[in-house]
Design a protein around this motif. Sequence first.
Motif, PDB file in Angstrom:
ATOM      1  N   ALA A  44      -1.131   3.627  -0.764  1.00 26.01           N
ATOM      2  CA  ALA A  44      -1.238   4.620   0.309  1.00 26.01           C
ATOM      3  C   ALA A  44       0.163   5.127   0.631  1.00 26.01           C
ATOM      4  CB  ALA A  44      -1.865   3.998   1.552  1.00 26.01           C
ATOM      5  N   SER A  45       0.427   6.353   0.306  1.00 25.18           N
ATOM      6  CA  SER A  45       1.763   6.892   0.552  1.00 25.18           C
ATOM      7  C   SER A  45       2.000   7.208   2.023  1.00 25.18           C
ATOM      8  CB  SER A  45       1.987   8.145  -0.290  1.00 25.18           C
ATOM      9  OG  SER A  45       1.039   9.136   0.048  1.00 25.18           O
ATOM     10  N   LYS A  46       0.917   7.389   2.807  1.00 26.95           N
ATOM     11  CA  LYS A  46       1.070   7.787   4.206  1.00 26.95           C
ATOM     12  C   LYS A  46       0.710   6.693   5.212  1.00 26.95           C
ATOM     13  CE  LYS A  46       0.120  12.554   3.031  1.00 26.95           C
ATOM     14  NZ  LYS A  46      -0.799  13.670   3.150  1.00 26.95           N
ATOM     15  N   VAL A  47      -0.205   5.795   4.881  1.00 26.73           N
ATOM     16  CA  VAL A  47      -0.676   4.788   5.837  1.00 26.73           C
ATOM     17  C   VAL A  47       0.297   3.611   5.856  1.00 26.73           C
ATOM     18  CG1 VAL A  47      -2.548   3.223   6.450  1.00 26.73           C
ATOM     19  CG2 VAL A  47      -3.068   5.451   5.453  1.00 26.73           C
ATOM     20  N   ARG A  48       0.770   3.247   7.074  1.00 24.14           N
ATOM     21  CA  ARG A  48       1.706   2.135   7.234  1.00 24.14           C
ATOM     22  C   ARG A  48       1.022   0.868   7.732  1.00 24.14           C
ATOM     23  NH1 ARG A  48       4.994   2.438  11.364  1.00 24.14           N
ATOM     24  NH2 ARG A  48       4.051   4.245  12.324  1.00 24.14           N
ATOM     25  N   GLU A  49      -0.015   1.043   8.576  1.00 24.00           N
ATOM     26  CA  GLU A  49      -0.610  -0.111   9.240  1.00 24.00           C
ATOM     27  C   GLU A  49      -2.032   0.216   9.659  1.00 24.00           C
ATOM     28  OE1 GLU A  49       0.129  -2.634  13.388  1.00 24.00           O
ATOM     29  OE2 GLU A  49       1.462  -0.984  12.881  1.00 24.00           O
TER      30      GLU A  49
END
Length: 92
Positions: A51-56
């Motif tokens: 996931a390039s955008k989701v951090r958590e």
Amino acid sequence: MHAESGYWRPKPDGTIEVVIAQSTGLVEVQKGTYNAQEKVVELQSETVGNASKVRETRRVFELVDGDICYEVKMATNAVDLQPHLKAALKKV
């Protein structure tokens, strides 16, 4: 449009590990707790893969009057942790 599958591994000490693979290619490894008396599971992402955008992500599941209620919170590179999805599953 969206599907998830995975494995839930509850442990006798009240902790739980969850591995989820989504149809979008996102993979989550989550750890948390479950309380059998209160009928609540709380999960926090340890790893979000592919996931390039989701951090958590965070998930809470609760049994309320026979319905499974859940909420998913998500943080991205642009937005701090905030509500993403909320639902109640009713037995038919």
